[in-house]
Scaffold this motif. Structure first.
Motif, PDB file in Angstrom:
ATOM      1  N   TYR A 259     -13.729 -17.859  50.335  1.00 45.17           N
ATOM      2  CA  TYR A 259     -13.780 -18.636  49.089  1.00 45.17           C
ATOM      3  C   TYR A 259     -12.673 -18.197  48.147  1.00 45.17           C
ATOM      4  O   TYR A 259     -11.973 -19.025  47.562  1.00 45.17           O
ATOM      5  CB  TYR A 259     -15.142 -18.512  48.391  1.00 45.17           C
ATOM      6  N   ALA A 260     -12.511 -16.889  47.969  1.00 47.17           N
ATOM      7  CA  ALA A 260     -11.471 -16.378  47.066  1.00 47.17           C
ATOM      8  C   ALA A 260     -10.087 -16.784  47.550  1.00 47.17           C
ATOM      9  O   ALA A 260      -9.217 -17.128  46.744  1.00 47.17           O
ATOM     10  CB  ALA A 260     -11.571 -14.859  46.948  1.00 47.17           C
TER      11      ALA A 260
ATOM     12  N   ALA B  65     -18.853 -19.334  41.089  1.00 51.20           N
ATOM     13  CA  ALA B  65     -17.951 -18.674  42.048  1.00 51.20           C
ATOM     14  C   ALA B  65     -16.513 -18.719  41.545  1.00 51.20           C
ATOM     15  O   ALA B  65     -15.789 -17.720  41.600  1.00 51.20           O
ATOM     16  CB  ALA B  65     -18.072 -19.319  43.427  1.00 51.20           C
ATOM     17  N   GLY B  66     -16.094 -19.857  41.039  1.00 54.22           N
ATOM     18  CA  GLY B  66     -14.739 -19.976  40.494  1.00 54.22           C
ATOM     19  C   GLY B  66     -14.527 -19.063  39.302  1.00 54.22           C
ATOM     20  O   GLY B  66     -13.467 -18.438  39.162  1.00 54.22           O
ATOM     21  N   ALA B  67     -15.526 -18.949  38.434  1.00 54.60           N
ATOM     22  CA  ALA B  67     -15.425 -18.060  37.279  1.00 54.60           C
ATOM     23  C   ALA B  67     -15.314 -16.606  37.726  1.00 54.60           C
ATOM     24  O   ALA B  67     -14.545 -15.831  37.149  1.00 54.60           O
ATOM     25  CB  ALA B  67     -16.634 -18.252  36.360  1.00 54.60           C
ATOM     26  N   LEU B  68     -16.053 -16.252  38.769  1.00 54.94           N
ATOM     27  CA  LEU B  68     -15.974 -14.890  39.295  1.00 54.94           C
ATOM     28  C   LEU B  68     -14.585 -14.584  39.844  1.00 54.94           C
ATOM     29  O   LEU B  68     -14.004 -13.545  39.552  1.00 54.94           O
ATOM     30  CB  LEU B  68     -17.020 -14.676  40.393  1.00 54.94           C
ATOM     31  N   VAL B  69     -14.049 -15.498  40.655  1.00 53.34           N
ATOM     32  CA  VAL B  69     -12.734 -15.253  41.255  1.00 53.34           C
ATOM     33  C   VAL B  69     -11.660 -15.227  40.176  1.00 53.34           C
ATOM     34  O   VAL B  69     -10.759 -14.377  40.201  1.00 53.34           O
ATOM     35  CB  VAL B  69     -12.419 -16.281  42.356  1.00 53.34           C
ATOM     36  N   ARG B  70     -11.749 -16.126  39.213  1.00 52.94           N
ATOM     37  CA  ARG B  70     -10.775 -16.129  38.107  1.00 52.94           C
ATOM     38  C   ARG B  70     -10.800 -14.778  37.382  1.00 52.94           C
ATOM     39  O   ARG B  70      -9.758 -14.185  37.093  1.00 52.94           O
ATOM     40  CB  ARG B  70     -11.073 -17.264  37.147  1.00 52.94           C
TER      41      ARG B  70
ATOM     42  N   LYS C  57      -9.289 -19.519  49.279  1.00 48.35           N
ATOM     43  CA  LYS C  57      -9.098 -20.947  48.995  1.00 48.35           C
ATOM     44  C   LYS C  57      -8.872 -21.175  47.502  1.00 48.35           C
ATOM     45  O   LYS C  57      -8.046 -21.991  47.105  1.00 48.35           O
ATOM     46  CB  LYS C  57     -10.299 -21.758  49.480  1.00 48.35           C
ATOM     47  N   TRP C  58      -9.609 -20.443  46.674  1.00 49.84           N
ATOM     48  CA  TRP C  58      -9.427 -20.553  45.231  1.00 49.84           C
ATOM     49  C   TRP C  58      -7.996 -20.158  44.864  1.00 49.84           C
ATOM     50  O   TRP C  58      -7.344 -20.828  44.064  1.00 49.84           O
ATOM     51  CB  TRP C  58     -10.438 -19.670  44.498  1.00 49.84           C
ATOM     52  N   ALA C  59      -7.508 -19.081  45.441  1.00 47.81           N
ATOM     53  CA  ALA C  59      -6.152 -18.604  45.162  1.00 47.81           C
ATOM     54  C   ALA C  59      -5.107 -19.648  45.558  1.00 47.81           C
ATOM     55  O   ALA C  59      -4.123 -19.854  44.838  1.00 47.81           O
ATOM     56  CB  ALA C  59      -5.899 -17.289  45.890  1.00 47.81           C
ATOM     57  N   GLN C  60      -5.316 -20.327  46.660  1.00 46.78           N
ATOM     58  CA  GLN C  60      -4.378 -21.377  47.090  1.00 46.78           C
ATOM     59  C   GLN C  60      -4.361 -22.521  46.084  1.00 46.78           C
ATOM     60  O   GLN C  60      -3.323 -23.120  45.849  1.00 46.78           O
ATOM     61  CB  GLN C  60      -4.760 -21.908  48.472  1.00 46.78           C
ATOM     62  N   ARG C  61      -5.502 -22.836  45.495  1.00 41.73           N
ATOM     63  CA  ARG C  61      -5.591 -23.927  44.521  1.00 41.73           C
ATOM     64  C   ARG C  61      -5.092 -23.528  43.135  1.00 41.73           C
ATOM     65  O   ARG C  61      -4.857 -24.401  42.299  1.00 41.73           O
ATOM     66  CB  ARG C  61      -7.039 -24.428  44.416  1.00 41.73           C
ATOM     67  N   HIS C  62      -4.967 -22.222  42.879  1.00 39.76           N
ATOM     68  CA  HIS C  62      -4.572 -21.726  41.557  1.00 39.76           C
ATOM     69  C   HIS C  62      -3.436 -20.705  41.682  1.00 39.76           C
ATOM     70  O   HIS C  62      -3.573 -19.564  41.231  1.00 39.76           O
ATOM     71  CB  HIS C  62      -5.776 -21.094  40.848  1.00 39.76           C
ATOM     72  N   PRO C  63      -2.299 -21.088  42.248  1.00 42.30           N
ATOM     73  CA  PRO C  63      -1.230 -20.109  42.475  1.00 42.30           C
ATOM     74  C   PRO C  63      -0.664 -19.521  41.183  1.00 42.30           C
ATOM     75  O   PRO C  63      -0.145 -18.404  41.201  1.00 42.30           O
ATOM     76  CB  PRO C  63      -0.170 -20.910  43.235  1.00 42.30           C
ATOM     77  N   ASP C  64      -0.799 -20.232  40.075  1.00 39.57           N
ATOM     78  CA  ASP C  64      -0.322 -19.698  38.796  1.00 39.57           C
ATOM     79  C   ASP C  64      -1.178 -18.534  38.298  1.00 39.57           C
ATOM     80  O   ASP C  64      -0.718 -17.696  37.531  1.00 39.57           O
ATOM     81  CB  ASP C  64      -0.266 -20.804  37.743  1.00 39.57           C
ATOM     82  N   GLU C  65      -2.426 -18.455  38.748  1.00 38.80           N
ATOM     83  CA  GLU C  65      -3.337 -17.379  38.340  1.00 38.80           C
ATOM     84  C   GLU C  65      -3.541 -16.341  39.439  1.00 38.80           C
ATOM     85  O   GLU C  65      -4.108 -15.279  39.177  1.00 38.80           O
ATOM     86  CB  GLU C  65      -4.710 -17.951  37.975  1.00 38.80           C
ATOM     87  N   ALA C  66      -3.127 -16.686  40.652  1.00 35.50           N
ATOM     88  CA  ALA C  66      -3.454 -15.863  41.806  1.00 35.50           C
ATOM     89  C   ALA C  66      -2.210 -15.618  42.668  1.00 35.50           C
ATOM     90  O   ALA C  66      -1.998 -16.306  43.662  1.00 35.50           O
ATOM     91  CB  ALA C  66      -4.540 -16.549  42.629  1.00 35.50           C
TER      92      ALA C  66
END
Length: 117
Positions: free
Chosen positions: A83-84, A59-64, A86-95
């Motif tokens: 999910y996307a 899932a993380g690989a997909l969102v990335r 929450k992932w974006a909140q954890r990876h603000p440099d990429e999202a």
């Protein structure tokens, strides 16, 4: 949990899905649509990984890749998928965060895509 998995990810823009494959088998997907007018933001609606493949970082690989795909196209992402988001909140440099106005418009346009509900 692994953050990245050895998967192949393919964009099926016609069907609005970004699909992860492992060993030739579809293991996960992001259902999405492209906002109007073109080129519009990419809107992630659902992220799903088959139960037997959970916990592998798919899932993380997909969102990335979804964010990377949008960056390559020069368009923003609106993560309506929990999910996307929450992932974006954890990876603000990429999202990069989408504006409130863009999120509101994406929610409005989602109503025109009943196949994604």
């Amino acid at each position: 949990m692994a953050e990245s998995a050895p998967v192949e990810i393919r964009d099926d823009r016609v069907h609005g899905s970004l699909v992860a494959y492992e060993g030739g088998e579809a293991t996960g997907t992001i259902a999405y649509f492209v906002m109007d007018p073109a080129p519009g933001a990419l809107v992630a609606v659902h992220t799903v990984v088959r139960p037997e493949h959970e916990g592998k970082g798919i899932a993380g690989a997909l969102v990335r890749e979804f964010y990377a795909m949008a960056a390559r196209a020069g368009v923003p992402v609106v993560p309506l998928c929990p999910y996307a988001a929450k992932w974006a909140q954890r990876h603000p440099d990429e999202a990069p965060a989408a504006s409130a106005e863009l999120v509101s418009e994406a929610e409005r346009q989602l109503r025109n895509h009943p196949e994604l509900f």
